[in-house]
Design an enzyme around this catalytic site. Structure first.
Site, PDB file in Angstrom:
ATOM      1  N   ARG A  14      21.700 -29.198  -0.741  1.00 40.62           N
ATOM      2  CA  ARG A  14      20.677 -30.098  -0.191  1.00 40.62           C
ATOM      3  C   ARG A  14      21.110 -30.813   1.093  1.00 40.62           C
ATOM      4  NH1 ARG A  14      19.552 -33.431  -5.448  1.00 40.62           N
ATOM      5  NH2 ARG A  14      21.529 -32.444  -6.016  1.00 40.62           N
ATOM      6  N   LYS A  21      30.305 -29.792   1.045  1.00 44.41           N
ATOM      7  CA  LYS A  21      29.735 -31.137   0.923  1.00 44.41           C
ATOM      8  C   LYS A  21      30.759 -32.243   1.148  1.00 44.41           C
ATOM      9  CE  LYS A  21      27.360 -33.751  -2.619  1.00 44.41           C
ATOM     10  NZ  LYS A  21      26.868 -33.583  -3.988  1.00 44.41           N
ATOM     11  N   GLN A  74      38.604 -22.488  -6.787  1.00 43.82           N
ATOM     12  CA  GLN A  74      37.733 -22.164  -7.922  1.00 43.82           C
ATOM     13  C   GLN A  74      36.682 -21.167  -7.444  1.00 43.82           C
ATOM     14  OE1 GLN A  74      34.816 -25.057  -8.894  1.00 43.82           O
ATOM     15  NE2 GLN A  74      34.482 -24.316 -10.977  1.00 43.82           N
ATOM     16  N   GLY A  79      30.985 -24.837 -12.947  1.00 36.63           N
ATOM     17  CA  GLY A  79      30.844 -26.193 -13.467  1.00 36.63           C
ATOM     18  C   GLY A  79      32.104 -27.035 -13.320  1.00 36.63           C
ATOM     19  N   LYS A 353      40.784 -40.371  34.023  1.00 40.03           N
ATOM     20  CA  LYS A 353      41.228 -39.334  33.091  1.00 40.03           C
ATOM     21  C   LYS A 353      42.715 -39.077  33.236  1.00 40.03           C
ATOM     22  CE  LYS A 353      42.064 -35.006  33.154  1.00 40.03           C
ATOM     23  NZ  LYS A 353      42.060 -33.689  33.777  1.00 40.03           N
ATOM     24  N   ASN A 388      41.470 -33.305  41.864  1.00 43.50           N
ATOM     25  CA  ASN A 388      42.630 -32.871  41.072  1.00 43.50           C
ATOM     26  C   ASN A 388      42.581 -31.392  40.705  1.00 43.50           C
ATOM     27  OD1 ASN A 388      40.384 -33.508  39.478  1.00 43.50           O
ATOM     28  ND2 ASN A 388      41.650 -33.691  37.649  1.00 43.50           N
TER      29      ASN A 388
HETATM   30  C1  UD1 Z   1      28.637 -34.714 -12.657  1.00 38.54           C
HETATM   31  C2  UD1 Z   1      28.715 -35.086 -14.136  1.00 38.54           C
HETATM   32  C3  UD1 Z   1      27.702 -36.207 -14.429  1.00 38.54           C
HETATM   33  C4  UD1 Z   1      27.968 -37.389 -13.548  1.00 38.54           C
HETATM   34  C5  UD1 Z   1      27.980 -36.974 -12.078  1.00 38.54           C
HETATM   35  C6  UD1 Z   1      28.400 -38.109 -11.214  1.00 38.54           C
HETATM   36  C7  UD1 Z   1      29.256 -32.988 -15.225  1.00 38.54           C
HETATM   37  C8  UD1 Z   1      28.753 -31.861 -16.060  1.00 38.54           C
HETATM   38  N1  UD1 Z   1      28.379 -33.914 -14.927  1.00 38.54           N
HETATM   39  O1  UD1 Z   1      27.321 -34.319 -12.362  1.00 38.54           O
HETATM   40  O2  UD1 Z   1      27.799 -36.596 -15.789  1.00 38.54           O
HETATM   41  O3  UD1 Z   1      26.969 -38.382 -13.765  1.00 38.54           O
HETATM   42  O4  UD1 Z   1      28.921 -35.895 -11.871  1.00 38.54           O
HETATM   43  O5  UD1 Z   1      28.246 -37.779  -9.868  1.00 38.54           O
HETATM   44  O6  UD1 Z   1      30.428 -33.033 -14.900  1.00 38.54           O
HETATM   45  N2  UD1 Z   1      32.314 -29.196  -8.495  1.00 38.54           N
HETATM   46  C9  UD1 Z   1      33.246 -28.190  -8.419  1.00 38.54           C
HETATM   47  N3  UD1 Z   1      33.043 -27.018  -9.062  1.00 38.54           N
HETATM   48  C10 UD1 Z   1      31.925 -26.795  -9.793  1.00 38.54           C
HETATM   49  C11 UD1 Z   1      30.959 -27.823  -9.882  1.00 38.54           C
HETATM   50  C12 UD1 Z   1      31.186 -29.005  -9.216  1.00 38.54           C
HETATM   51  O7  UD1 Z   1      34.281 -28.356  -7.758  1.00 38.54           O
HETATM   52  O8  UD1 Z   1      31.795 -25.694 -10.351  1.00 38.54           O
HETATM   53  C13 UD1 Z   1      32.572 -30.468  -7.817  1.00 38.54           C
HETATM   54  C14 UD1 Z   1      31.549 -30.802  -6.775  1.00 38.54           C
HETATM   55  O9  UD1 Z   1      31.977 -30.356  -5.511  1.00 38.54           O
HETATM   56  C15 UD1 Z   1      31.513 -32.322  -6.812  1.00 38.54           C
HETATM   57  C16 UD1 Z   1      31.880 -32.637  -8.258  1.00 38.54           C
HETATM   58  O10 UD1 Z   1      32.463 -31.476  -8.774  1.00 38.54           O
HETATM   59  O11 UD1 Z   1      32.478 -32.892  -5.960  1.00 38.54           O
HETATM   60  C17 UD1 Z   1      30.653 -33.009  -9.082  1.00 38.54           C
HETATM   61  O12 UD1 Z   1      29.765 -31.958  -9.090  1.00 38.54           O
HETATM   62  P1  UD1 Z   1      28.194 -32.206  -9.018  1.00 38.54           P
HETATM   63  O13 UD1 Z   1      27.528 -30.898  -9.191  1.00 38.54           O
HETATM   64  O14 UD1 Z   1      27.876 -33.020  -7.846  1.00 38.54           O
HETATM   65  O15 UD1 Z   1      28.007 -33.161 -10.276  1.00 38.54           O
HETATM   66  P2  UD1 Z   1      26.990 -33.024 -11.458  1.00 38.54           P
HETATM   67  O16 UD1 Z   1      27.295 -31.804 -12.268  1.00 38.54           O
HETATM   68  O17 UD1 Z   1      25.647 -33.222 -10.965  1.00 38.54           O
END
Ligand code: UD1
Ligand code: CA
Length: 463
Positions: A14, A21, A74, A79, A353, A388
């Site tokens: 987004r 990000k 990763q 997740g 400069k 220069n």
């Molecule tokens: C996650 C939490 C949620 C919490 C929220 C706070 C989980 C399942 N949920 O939400 O409870 O309220 O954070 O912001 O954990 N990332 C990875 N690899 C992945 C997925 C994510 O490195 O496969 C990183 C993202 O870059 C980010 C962070 O993990 O920095 C959180 O991921 P994001 O998808 O923003 O969080 P949610 O799953 O929405």
């Protein structure tokens, strides 16, 4: 020992950005910068960052920021729990330690919150402590589910929540403290049995509860610290909040900001007592400003070292040093590698400069000083240009102390002008000038009397 895993693998669709990000910026620094900074300030020694989308960008950035930070890739991204699983080797080195896990896209987290949640974690001998917050708009965040006695049960993600659970206003920040061995056990037992078919790190809470381990939630005193950004409007909101914190801190320490409109000051910037910052001024990088200066309106300073009692009106300064009592502007650009020594005066439409300008030298208007070594008490007339660049190479001009440079002089580098030399206006100087000499390098003037009457060069005026 305290160590940390920072999750930074996400794409952040987004944001509509090419960059990962965590590299999206708040006050001109990637969000990840603030997270790393807070973690270090809280005394965490060993840091491992999980990368994913455009991982090279994150790896390169971290290598520049701090060579000691480890990274693990990763791929694919299944997740937050799956992200932590990739750091198994890191966790194995820290089974006896406390491991902090947090998101790389939450730049408002601070060392104080990290330290307080750590104390809470230690005091209660918890296997898992999460940082929660009570917020007005919990939409999109994991909800903290407790029983009627307030005991923690689990974290429910928005997409898995019942209507009743969606009414909960206590949310998961995404920051946790784990005991190393507890974390290892929990990630080995994660499944992806949920609405998003992801390995949720949040499920580690229930896993450790089932195992009879101690758990707890430390509720953030100020819920702003948990804020993240998913799109650029939220990024703007984070900028506003952080900008407010930083401006307030400067004002409380004696910096005068009569109107904060457009005033953006980076986190590393230091500003001395009674300095005034006027509207639309951006000060970033490792800029240091002394006492009693007036900076702005419309100034832009990046990695600048500024002395005391300096005035910078509508001035841009990049990677340069400006000493006490200098005044610049309006409409001045001081480019990288420049030093303006004490009491220098630089007026409107002047560019400097990669040059050293000596004490008390004046260049009041419309001048270019590039790749030059200028002595003290030089006077540059209006429209002086150091030439220069010959199309192939850059050369330097050396100008001695007390030199007078007449208006509209061109100095063809390389050239040396001796101390106190005097250059006639309109000269194009191609050869060195000895000290104390007058140099005239222009065609001499001759007037032809009566020429206009004889030649009638003008159209006849209408009667
Ligand atoms: C996650 C939490 C949620 C919490 C929220 C706070 C989980 C399942 N949920 O939400 O409870 O309220 O954070 O912001 O954990 N990332 C990875 N690899 C992945 C997925 C994510 O490195 O496969 C990183 C993202 O870059 C980010 C962070 O993990 O920095 C959180 O991921 P994001 O998808 O923003 O969080 P949610 O799953 O929405
Ligand atoms: Ca000129």
């Amino acid at each position: 020992m305290k160590c940390a895993i920072i999750l930074a693998g996400g794409k952040g669709t987004r944001m509509k950005s090419e960059r990962p990000k965590v590299m999206c910026e708040v006050l001109f620094e990637p969000m990840l910068y603030y997270v790393v900074d807070a973690v270090k300030e809280a005394g965490v020694q060993d840091i491992c960052v999980i990368t994913g989308y455009e991982h090279q960008v994150v790896e390169d950035y971290l290598a520049k920021l701090d060579g000691g930070i480890k990274t693990v890739l990763q791929s694919p991204q299944l997740g937050t729990g799956h992200a932590v699983m990739q750091a198994r080797a890191f966790i194995n080195q820290h089974t006896e330690d406390d491991i902090l896990i947090l998101n790389g896209d939450g730049p408002l987290i601070d060392a104080e919150t990290i330290s307080k949640s750590y104390q809470y974690h230690r005091n209660n001998n918890n296997a898992i402590t999460l940082l929660s917050a009570k917020v007005e708009k919990p939409f999109g965040l994991g909800r903290i589910k407790r029983d009627k006695n307030g005991t923690l049960l689990k974290i429910v993600e928005e997409k898995d929540a019942t209507d009743e659970e969606k009414q909960i206003h206590e949310v998961n920040s995404g920051l946790y403290w784990f005991k190393g061995e507890g974390l290892l056990y929990a990630i080995d037992n994660l499944t992806n049995d949920n609405a998003q078919k992801e390995y949720y790190l949040t499920d580690t809470l229930e896993i450790l509860i089932k195992k009879g381990r101690n758990k707890g939630a430390y509720i953030a005193e100020n819920s702003d610290v948990i804020l993240g950004a998913n799109d650029r409007r939220q990024l703007r909101d984070l900028n506003d909040i952080m900008r407010g914190h930083i401006n307030d801190a400067h004002m409380l320490s004696g910096v005068d900001i009569p109107c904060t409109d457009g005033v953006m000051i980076g986190k590393r910037v230091k500003i001395g007592n009674s300095t005034r910052i006027l509207p639309n001024t951006i000060i970033i990088g490792d800029t240091v400003i002394g006492d009693n200066c007036v900076i702005g309106p419309n100034a832009y300073l990046d990695n600048a070292t500024i002395g005391d009692e300096v005035v910078l009106d509508n001035t841009k300064v990049l990677d340069s040093t400006i000493e006490d009592g200098v005044d610049c502007g309006p409409f001045v650009k001081v480019r990288a590698g420049s030093v303006l020594k004490k009491g220098v005066h630089i007026g409107n439409f002047v560019e400097v400069k990669n040059s050293v300008v000596g004490e008390g030298t004046k260049s009041a208007h419309l001048t270019y000083i590039g790749d030059s070594d200028v002595g003290a008490d030089v006077n540059f007339g209006c429209g002086t240009v150091t030439c220069n660049y010959d199309g192939k190479t850059k050369s330097r001009c050396t100008i001695g102390d007390g030199v007078f440079v007449g208006c509209n002089t061109n100095l063809i580098a390389p050239v040396t002008v001796g101390d106190r030399a005097y250059i006639a206006a309109g000269s194009t100087i191609t050869d060195d000038i000895p000290a104390d000499a007058l140099s005239v390098a222009r065609a001499y003037q001759h007037n032809k009397e009566g020429w206009v009457i004889k030649k009638k060069p003008y159209k006849e005026k209408n009667k």
